[in-house]
Design a protein around this motif. Sequence first.
Motif, PDB file in Angstrom:
ATOM      1  N   MET A   1       0.676  -1.232   0.468  1.00 53.02           N
ATOM      2  CA  MET A   1       0.024   0.054   0.237  1.00 53.02           C
ATOM      3  C   MET A   1       1.212   0.774  -0.104  1.00 53.02           C
ATOM      4  SD  MET A   1      -2.744   1.300   2.855  1.00 53.02           S
ATOM      5  CE  MET A   1      -3.670   0.641   2.496  1.00 53.02           C
ATOM      6  N   ILE A   2       0.328   2.132  -0.760  1.00 46.43           N
ATOM      7  CA  ILE A   2       1.100   3.381  -0.801  1.00 46.43           C
ATOM      8  C   ILE A   2       0.317   4.282  -0.215  1.00 46.43           C
ATOM      9  CG2 ILE A   2       1.907   5.376  -2.307  1.00 46.43           C
ATOM     10  CD1 ILE A   2       3.227   3.053  -4.381  1.00 46.43           C
ATOM     11  N   ARG A   3       0.605   4.859   0.605  1.00 53.52           N
ATOM     12  CA  ARG A   3      -0.547   5.878   1.441  1.00 53.52           C
ATOM     13  C   ARG A   3      -0.164   7.501   0.665  1.00 53.52           C
ATOM     14  NH1 ARG A   3      -3.467   3.887   5.468  1.00 53.52           N
ATOM     15  NH2 ARG A   3      -1.976   1.459   6.468  1.00 53.52           N
ATOM     16  N   LEU A   4      -0.887   8.047   1.477  1.00 52.98           N
ATOM     17  CA  LEU A   4      -0.788   9.674   0.884  1.00 52.98           C
ATOM     18  C   LEU A   4      -0.222  10.736   1.250  1.00 52.98           C
ATOM     19  CD1 LEU A   4      -1.892  12.004  -0.609  1.00 52.98           C
ATOM     20  CD2 LEU A   4      -3.428  12.629   1.217  1.00 52.98           C
ATOM     21  N   ALA A   5       0.989  10.058   2.717  1.00 51.84           N
ATOM     22  CA  ALA A   5       1.497  10.813   2.888  1.00 51.84           C
ATOM     23  C   ALA A   5       3.607  10.629   2.544  1.00 51.84           C
ATOM     24  CB  ALA A   5       1.740   9.943   4.729  1.00 51.84           C
ATOM     25  N   ASP A   6       2.998   9.005   1.756  1.00 46.33           N
ATOM     26  CA  ASP A   6       4.885   8.631   1.306  1.00 46.33           C
ATOM     27  C   ASP A   6       4.993   9.984  -0.335  1.00 46.33           C
ATOM     28  OD1 ASP A   6       4.234   6.346   2.707  1.00 46.33           O
ATOM     29  OD2 ASP A   6       3.235   4.924   1.660  1.00 46.33           O
ATOM     30  N   ILE A   7       3.780   9.853  -0.334  1.00 45.89           N
ATOM     31  CA  ILE A   7       3.859  10.368  -1.673  1.00 45.89           C
ATOM     32  C   ILE A   7       3.784  12.181  -1.527  1.00 45.89           C
ATOM     33  CG2 ILE A   7       3.429   9.170  -3.353  1.00 45.89           C
ATOM     34  CD1 ILE A   7       1.164  10.504  -4.611  1.00 45.89           C
ATOM     35  N   TRP A   8       3.152  12.719  -0.174  1.00 46.01           N
ATOM     36  CA  TRP A   8       2.473  13.928  -0.433  1.00 46.01           C
ATOM     37  C   TRP A   8       2.920  14.182   1.280  1.00 46.01           C
ATOM     38  CZ3 TRP A   8      -1.979  16.505  -2.462  1.00 46.01           C
ATOM     39  CH2 TRP A   8      -1.654  18.295  -2.769  1.00 46.01           C
ATOM     40  N   PRO A   9       3.925  14.633   1.650  1.00 43.88           N
ATOM     41  CA  PRO A   9       4.354  14.843   3.453  1.00 43.88           C
ATOM     42  C   PRO A   9       3.786  16.675   3.101  1.00 43.88           C
ATOM     43  CG  PRO A   9       6.441  14.216   2.261  1.00 43.88           C
ATOM     44  CD  PRO A   9       6.034  14.757   0.873  1.00 43.88           C
ATOM     45  N   ILE A  10       3.233  16.348   4.395  1.00 39.87           N
ATOM     46  CA  ILE A  10       2.558  17.450   4.851  1.00 39.87           C
ATOM     47  C   ILE A  10       2.510  17.975   6.514  1.00 39.87           C
ATOM     48  CG2 ILE A  10       0.273  18.998   4.843  1.00 39.87           C
ATOM     49  CD1 ILE A  10      -1.144  17.380   2.545  1.00 39.87           C
ATOM     50  N   ALA A  11       2.999  18.644   6.572  1.00 41.84           N
ATOM     51  CA  ALA A  11       3.735  18.977   8.024  1.00 41.84           C
ATOM     52  C   ALA A  11       2.959  19.386   8.871  1.00 41.84           C
ATOM     53  CB  ALA A  11       4.832  19.700   8.021  1.00 41.84           C
ATOM     54  N   ASP A  12       1.863  19.869   8.556  1.00 39.31           N
ATOM     55  CA  ASP A  12       1.322  21.213   9.123  1.00 39.31           C
ATOM     56  C   ASP A  12      -0.177  20.746   9.121  1.00 39.31           C
ATOM     57  OD1 ASP A  12       1.157  22.121   6.612  1.00 39.31           O
ATOM     58  OD2 ASP A  12       1.503  24.318   7.490  1.00 39.31           O
ATOM     59  N   VAL A  13      -0.954  19.101   9.022  1.00 33.18           N
ATOM     60  CA  VAL A  13      -1.681  18.680   8.502  1.00 33.18           C
ATOM     61  C   VAL A  13      -3.255  19.554   9.452  1.00 33.18           C
ATOM     62  CG1 VAL A  13      -1.404  16.626   7.797  1.00 33.18           C
ATOM     63  CG2 VAL A  13      -1.385  16.989  10.205  1.00 33.18           C
ATOM     64  N   GLU A  14      -2.358  19.667  11.149  1.00 33.02           N
ATOM     65  CA  GLU A  14      -3.809  20.390  11.900  1.00 33.02           C
ATOM     66  C   GLU A  14      -3.910  21.988  11.402  1.00 33.02           C
ATOM     67  OE1 GLU A  14      -0.447  19.697  12.245  1.00 33.02           O
ATOM     68  OE2 GLU A  14      -1.061  17.890  13.938  1.00 33.02           O
ATOM     69  N   THR A  15      -3.857  22.337   9.916  1.00 33.44           N
ATOM     70  CA  THR A  15      -3.930  23.073   9.824  1.00 33.44           C
ATOM     71  C   THR A  15      -5.585  24.094   8.714  1.00 33.44           C
ATOM     72  OG1 THR A  15      -3.007  23.680   7.981  1.00 33.44           O
ATOM     73  CG2 THR A  15      -2.173  24.806  10.059  1.00 33.44           C
ATOM     74  N   TYR A  16      -6.004  22.399   7.959  1.00 32.13           N
ATOM     75  CA  TYR A  16      -6.434  21.971   7.216  1.00 32.13           C
ATOM     76  C   TYR A  16      -7.695  21.523   7.656  1.00 32.13           C
ATOM     77  CZ  TYR A  16      -2.171  22.175   4.415  1.00 32.13           C
ATOM     78  OH  TYR A  16      -1.102  22.472   3.694  1.00 32.13           O
ATOM     79  N   LYS A  17      -9.336  22.113   7.200  1.00 33.33           N
ATOM     80  CA  LYS A  17     -10.300  20.371   7.201  1.00 33.33           C
ATOM     81  C   LYS A  17     -10.339  19.433   6.046  1.00 33.33           C
ATOM     82  CE  LYS A  17     -12.895  21.082  11.107  1.00 33.33           C
ATOM     83  NZ  LYS A  17     -13.731  21.006  11.061  1.00 33.33           N
ATOM     84  N   LEU A  18     -10.677  18.318   5.949  1.00 35.87           N
ATOM     85  CA  LEU A  18     -10.537  17.835   4.921  1.00 35.87           C
ATOM     86  C   LEU A  18     -12.535  17.259   4.180  1.00 35.87           C
ATOM     87  CD1 LEU A  18      -9.588  15.334   3.075  1.00 35.87           C
ATOM     88  CD2 LEU A  18     -10.015  13.934   5.659  1.00 35.87           C
ATOM     89  N   HIS A  19     -12.352  18.051   2.952  1.00 40.74           N
ATOM     90  CA  HIS A  19     -13.485  18.440   3.313  1.00 40.74           C
ATOM     91  C   HIS A  19     -13.857  16.253   1.848  1.00 40.74           C
ATOM     92  CE1 HIS A  19     -16.858  20.012   0.231  1.00 40.74           C
ATOM     93  NE2 HIS A  19     -17.250  19.197   1.213  1.00 40.74           N
ATOM     94  N   PHE A  20     -15.454  15.442   2.438  1.00 46.08           N
ATOM     95  CA  PHE A  20     -15.479  14.329   2.008  1.00 46.08           C
ATOM     96  C   PHE A  20     -16.563  15.210   0.300  1.00 46.08           C
ATOM     97  CE2 PHE A  20     -12.861  12.538   5.011  1.00 46.08           C
ATOM     98  CZ  PHE A  20     -12.210  11.407   3.938  1.00 46.08           C
ATOM     99  N   ALA A  21     -16.687  15.617  -0.564  1.00 44.51           N
ATOM    100  CA  ALA A  21     -17.585  15.699  -0.852  1.00 44.51           C
ATOM    101  C   ALA A  21     -18.551  14.743  -1.340  1.00 44.51           C
ATOM    102  CB  ALA A  21     -17.294  16.743  -1.674  1.00 44.51           C
ATOM    103  N   ARG A  22     -19.342  14.629  -1.250  1.00 43.35           N
ATOM    104  CA  ARG A  22     -20.617  14.137  -1.273  1.00 43.35           C
ATOM    105  C   ARG A  22     -21.872  13.816  -2.520  1.00 43.35           C
ATOM    106  NH1 ARG A  22     -19.677   9.896   4.405  1.00 43.35           N
ATOM    107  NH2 ARG A  22     -21.005  12.084   4.517  1.00 43.35           N
ATOM    108  N   TRP A  23     -22.682  13.202  -2.533  1.00 45.33           N
ATOM    109  CA  TRP A  23     -23.666  13.268  -3.553  1.00 45.33           C
ATOM    110  C   TRP A  23     -24.946  14.083  -2.006  1.00 45.33           C
ATOM    111  CZ3 TRP A  23     -29.194  10.580  -2.636  1.00 45.33           C
ATOM    112  CH2 TRP A  23     -29.716  11.007  -4.253  1.00 45.33           C
TER     113      TRP A  23
END
Length: 268
Positions: A1-23
Amino acid sequence: MIRLADIWPIADVETYKLHFARWNQESQPLEVWARDRREWQGWQEYRPARNEFNRPFIFALIQFYHETDSWLFGGVYRVVDRLPERYVIELTDQGQGFRGRLKIGSTYRQRATRVNFENHYDDLEVQEIFREPYSGRAFPGFEDIDLSFEELEALVRNDRADWKAALASVKGIYLLTDTTTGKRYVGSAYGDEGIWSRWSSYISSGHGGNAELRALATDPSLEYCRRSFRFALLEYRSNRTPDEVIIGRENFWKRILLTRGEHGLNRN
């Protein structure tokens, strides 16, 4: 398994909201993304009663609804201002090369769609990276065509080459279903008009020139059509097939599916 963190390290994840956009009971965000980027941005600008985008950045994911637990990366947005009625946002350059190309796996199914990024970042799996930004699903073959209006709209607006080449090369008979009323319409494409051209006329007008459908497609924004219409291909024939054969098969399907009169949307 390749995780997002493996190809895109983001140090300050606490400054983001994750938007799961659905129907949202009206539109699939994947089709919104494919047909109109400005409309997609509006999904980030929408502000509910609670201030859910209460961090500097939004990491937007789009439900890849054709597949289970798959999401398409839709961009990173910065929240510029929080007005009472909407968010003022701007698209950043973060992950620009992945936008519309990176497909991510997540089993998230909870009700909330705007969550803290750090609670999910380490669990996001890289599934696939498309060669080009998503513009509609690949042509599935003539026997497996079942399209919502908004999915067809995205394919037509993007002039999707595989769908266009296939559907422009054949005559045929199709079924248009109004899922709100349950009524159906049988139509055909013959002469110099392939299925692609015929279906494209529905995307521009909503009704394709048909009288009963014209009464339904009265909203210039085509919201009723996007919410209610579905297209399926009943038969396809070579472009060399005589027009009278196509018309005969169209009448056959009208009779079999009872689309004339009170049960359907065909007048003749």
